[in-house]
Scaffold this active site. Structure first.
Site, PDB file in Angstrom:
ATOM      1  N   CYS A   1     -31.074  63.588 -44.918  1.00 52.82           N
ATOM      2  CA  CYS A   1     -30.838  64.797 -44.148  1.00 52.82           C
ATOM      3  C   CYS A   1     -30.755  66.037 -45.114  1.00 52.82           C
ATOM      4  O   CYS A   1     -30.742  67.096 -44.590  1.00 52.82           O
ATOM      5  CB  CYS A   1     -29.873  64.898 -42.996  1.00 52.82           C
TER       6      CYS A   1
ATOM      7  N   CYS B   1     -25.823  65.663 -40.064  1.00 55.92           N
ATOM      8  CA  CYS B   1     -25.738  64.427 -40.932  1.00 55.92           C
ATOM      9  C   CYS B   1     -25.497  64.472 -42.166  1.00 55.92           C
ATOM     10  O   CYS B   1     -26.337  65.253 -42.867  1.00 55.92           O
ATOM     11  CB  CYS B   1     -27.023  63.497 -40.231  1.00 55.92           C
TER      12      CYS B   1
ATOM     13  N   ASP C   1     -23.166  43.781 -35.114  1.00 56.30           N
ATOM     14  CA  ASP C   1     -24.131  43.803 -36.310  1.00 56.30           C
ATOM     15  C   ASP C   1     -25.428  43.755 -35.762  1.00 56.30           C
ATOM     16  O   ASP C   1     -25.724  43.229 -34.707  1.00 56.30           O
ATOM     17  CB  ASP C   1     -23.934  42.465 -37.092  1.00 56.30           C
TER      18      ASP C   1
ATOM     19  N   CYS D   1     -26.025  62.347 -44.593  1.00 58.38           N
ATOM     20  CA  CYS D   1     -26.807  61.307 -45.304  1.00 58.38           C
ATOM     21  C   CYS D   1     -27.857  62.076 -46.221  1.00 58.38           C
ATOM     22  O   CYS D   1     -28.340  63.285 -46.177  1.00 58.38           O
ATOM     23  CB  CYS D   1     -27.219  60.225 -44.372  1.00 58.38           C
TER      24      CYS D   1
ATOM     25  N   HIS E   1     -30.314  56.829 -43.431  1.00 62.32           N
ATOM     26  CA  HIS E   1     -29.995  57.700 -42.188  1.00 62.32           C
ATOM     27  C   HIS E   1     -29.632  56.708 -41.207  1.00 62.32           C
ATOM     28  O   HIS E   1     -28.678  57.212 -40.323  1.00 62.32           O
ATOM     29  CB  HIS E   1     -31.032  58.576 -42.035  1.00 62.32           C
TER      30      HIS E   1
END
Lengths: 391, 391
Positions: A324, A319, A281, A321, A349
């Site tokens: 993008c 990508c 994380d 996302c 992103h």
């Protein structure tokens, strides 16, 4: 790094709900492909957990977080205990109903704040008294209280309360905090009541390989459901972190998840995976995103840079996302104009980048090609070390 | 308010792309159910347009904006001309590619900033010189320049450049600005070059009904593709706005769209619809949302209020928005903790509330029950007038 054989285990108070399946260990490294089973769903390992400190991954609703590919998120015990308070979270249906995240949630224990808010923390063998960073009110967190708060929060994976210190540090200071963390882990184990939560212990020991090994062995004797490696990424050199992993991981059981806390940069994740770490994380993808720094396979980009002004290309044409779907020029404009959508899209992103990296790492492990995958990534990122941006 | 007969028209340079269909006029009011056709899709009227000043509806990505039910969004010529500049927007593929909004986009003309940035604006017959609110640089906007900027931006619906003044005001000041706006509208009409844009004129005239009528008639003679009513919601009493609409709307052709600029509160929208207005825009749902004020059928809620702390109910159990999957307690926590997700979810809810209100209004008109619908809404909102929250 020794390849380890496949295996699986079920453990904890509720053996039908939690479990760990080790599917495959990479032929050239200790990287391993596994699955963590929880009552709220399975997590493909290795995994990266987005940080939702106060019950929200900053800037993103939980649907967007899920769209990045995340399967598990993290929330912070210290911060939630102060605001809105663990009783309030409980009254609002515990963390899953509170946040709207129906998958697994891991809560840290507050131990990291003993380091990060050291000037506001007083440590005794009993526990830690924090002077709130919000209003100066006192908050006591002991091993028992940390577990009680995490039980109120209702997370799926709870962490033992530990004593994290700055590195490098005096050997005596590190040793004292390490053995205190071992005693506190035992108190946490005894305090835990809920059978729908999985408790992980945290190995401390600073940069002292022998101390890390000793700490690991003591904790392994206590038979926790999984093991975290804590107290890293707190100021030491990356090479020191890697050396410490090399000393610690072989001491941990192969049939339980391993979690490297608070790490890190994309290259740190790959180094951890190569050494057999399953879970990570870090606030970096969201914090850096809020500050206009985005990760790409060609290295990081600073979106405020004038070079992007008229650039119609997306950050990464491969990508999926939402960011993008836009041009770099548009993203730069959002940051120049201080529009909220800039931090939102950059965070989205970056989290997507981390999740794709971990998904690709999992595939590479399955194909025994993780080390080649790692080399290729590291060489493409050669643009230089990625800074940790503070807001 | 006279019910008007159904009809349709096609107009403009590209008759296959733009068009207006009047389907039905309410039996008890001038409220009308129509469709505006554009090359980028149809808009069900009456409609509310979310404001995306700088090419982003603050806090929301365009998918979320679409999920609210919005079919058309607005962007601001003055603000985009300053940042990032109309040339940059053009280089990045014009507004649709820039913003990622593939539906119709309307741009205002900059005329509203003559009022809202009056202390930074010098007006002559030729045009207006603004001293940038960002860096003090000078920006000249004339009717010709406003059209040229809007052509660079590539919006679908462009507005004539007008001279908006504060109300109430001296009759001579209002009259001068009104007749100048008429002359500027003609200059805009002559300057417009793109056949994929629809140009709307803006009726001025302050609170003077006779001046509004005269202005309307002059503009109607020029045969614009649609008509806006401008210069309202600038400080006058709501009852004055309604009286002005009553004087103005009957002068406008029934076969063209009518747009009440910058309005307003939910009750203002219903008053406008009752008088035959087809289009609205206002920053209120997003600006108030960012400031923790949300709209509900029981009136507005202030989310920072302590009464919500332990409230597990959603804002509106019938609302399909993402915010309404959370408890009021969670939303309050987000604002208390200054988390970005608070403004994001409150903006999303408010825009969804506005879109549902307009969708319900359209259904009511189709069923000749708009006035009963309006009465029911107004009685439920009786909690009091909704404040306009400034950040």
């Amino acid at each position: 790094m020794n390849p380890q054989s496949a295996g699986s285990s079920e453990y904890g108070h509720n053996p039908n709900s939690f479990g760990f399946d080790l599917h495959h260990t990479d032929a050239q490294s200790a990287a391993r492909r596994a699955t963590l089973h929880t009552p709220r769903g399975a997590v493909d390992l290795p995994t990266f957990m987005p940080v939702g400190t106060l019950g929200t991954v900053k800037g993103l609703d939980m649907e967007r977080v899920q769209e990045t590919g995340a399967q598990i998120v993290l929330a912070n015990t210290y911060h939630l205990a102060l605001r809105p308070g663990d009783e309030t979270v409980a009254a609002l249906g515990e963390l899953h109903e509170f946040t709207g995240w129906s998958g697994p949630i891991l809560t840290d224990s507050g131990g990291f704040q003993v380091f990060s808010l050291a000037e506001r923390a007083q440590v005794t063998e009993q526990g830690v008294t924090f002077r709130s960073h919000i209003d100066g009110a006192l908050l006591d967190i002991s091993p028992e209280r940390s577990i009680a708060i995490q039980e109120k929060l209702g997370s799926d994976i709870v962490m033992a309360f530990d004593h994290v210190v700055e590195l490098p540090n005096e050997p005596a200071v590190v040793a004292e905090a390490t053995w205190r963390s071992v005693r506190w882990a035992e108190r946490c184990r005894r305090a835990a009541r809920r059978d729908d939560q999985m408790l992980l212990a945290i190995v401390q020991g600073g940069l002292d390989s022998e101390l890390r090994r000793q700490c690991s062995r003591e904790l392994v004797k206590m038979d926790f459901a999984g093991y975290a490696i804590g107290g890293l990424s707190v100021g030491e050199e990356p090479v020191e972190m890697v050396r410490t992993l090399d000393a610690t991981v072989p001491e941990l059981p192969t049939d339980r998840p391993r979690y490297l806390m608070g790490v890190g940069r994309p290259e740190d994740l790959l180094e951890g995976v190569a050494r057999g770490i399953d879970m990570f994380d870090c606030v970096m993808p969201t914090r850096n995103g809020r500050n206009a720094m985005v990760f790409t396979d060609e290295g990081p980009l600073r979106l405020r840079n004038a070079v992007h002004e008229h650039d119609r290309r997306p950050l990464d044409s491969a990508c999926p996302c939402l960011a993008c779907r836009h041009s770099r020029g548009y993203l730069r404009h959002l940051f120049q104009a201080k529009e909220m959508l800039g931090p939102i899209l950059a965070s989205l992103h970056n989290l997507t980048y981390y999740q794709r990296l971990m998904a690709d790492a999992r595939s590479a492990i399955e194909q025994d090609s993780f080390m080649a995958f790692r080399e290729e990534k590291l060489s493409r990122w050669k643009a230089g070390p990625i800074e940790y941006v503070c807001p």
